[in-house]
Design an enzyme around this catalytic site. Sequence first.
Site, PDB file in Angstrom:
ATOM      1  N   TYR A   1       0.830  -1.206   0.000  1.00 13.58           N
ATOM      2  CA  TYR A   1       0.000   0.000   0.000  1.00 13.58           C
ATOM      3  C   TYR A   1       0.869   1.263   0.000  1.00 13.58           C
ATOM      4  O   TYR A   1       0.376   2.353  -0.252  1.00 13.58           O
ATOM      5  CB  TYR A   1      -0.926   0.049   1.212  1.00 13.58           C
TER       6      TYR A   1
ATOM      7  N   HIS B   1       0.249 -11.563   2.186  1.00 17.60           N
ATOM      8  CA  HIS B   1      -0.745 -10.820   1.404  1.00 17.60           C
ATOM      9  C   HIS B   1      -1.447 -11.699   0.356  1.00 17.60           C
ATOM     10  O   HIS B   1      -2.665 -11.626   0.194  1.00 17.60           O
ATOM     11  CB  HIS B   1      -0.073  -9.618   0.728  1.00 17.60           C
TER      12      HIS B   1
END
Length: 273
Positions: free
Chosen positions: A48, A106
């Site tokens: 991110y 992730h």
Amino acid sequence: MALHTLNDGTTIPGIGLGTWPMDDDQAERAVVDALELGYRLVDTATNYRNETGVGRGVARGVAPREEVVVTTKLPGRHHGYEETLASFEESRRRLDLDYVDLYLIHWPLPGVDKYVDSWRAMIKLREDGLVRSIGVSNFTPGHIERLERETGVLPSVNQIELHPLFPQDELRAFHAGKGIVTESWSPLGRGTDLLDDPAVQGIAEALKVTPGQVVLRWHTQLGALPIPKSADRERQRENLDIFGFTLDATQMAAVADRAHRRLGGDPEVHEEF
């Protein structure tokens, strides 16, 4: 606010703040606002590119550090045992935290086939006290069963795409059987017209709440933990205010009574490095 008890004995709030795709400055402001409103779970990831901002927001926020559950995630390019340990230290440095509350893989990247090595590293991080809880994101039952078979350790959380357009009944049932908490990413069906749906709007009008609140309440009544992203303080307040009303069985069914489709990647083939 409702709490979930994880299979490692720790607890996690029943709703959190998502931060993708905020930049560092947006994330810092959003986290400060969210903590002031009562959020105690914040979700970020290396990919991110806003861990620094999230960490600043936690440091500036009104909540004591020990009350805030900070989640970050291992990127695909860092799969592997030593690579995971090094990547975690980079995340911890950017967050400027002594420990991370919840660390997730992730994506499984089965084509790379190093997620078990990364999982072993995460077990070590937990044993060393640098991470409180470890989990995964976008894993299938097969991926999770392999972790359990090869390490004896189950994830505490699996963060998955989950919304009324993709309710993931089978995967949620698998999680329940294993004592794994389901976290919902894209809980409001980002990029779709879900919140404009007549059925959702009708329920919202009947209950005098917003369509977004209806959908987030649907998640919590399924037993899932939604992490809606919002940088808008008033929207954050609305998203948090979902524990004062209940959907009945007919309303729950109506929310998910639609054609189901995945909006994001398929974990069996998706590669995100």
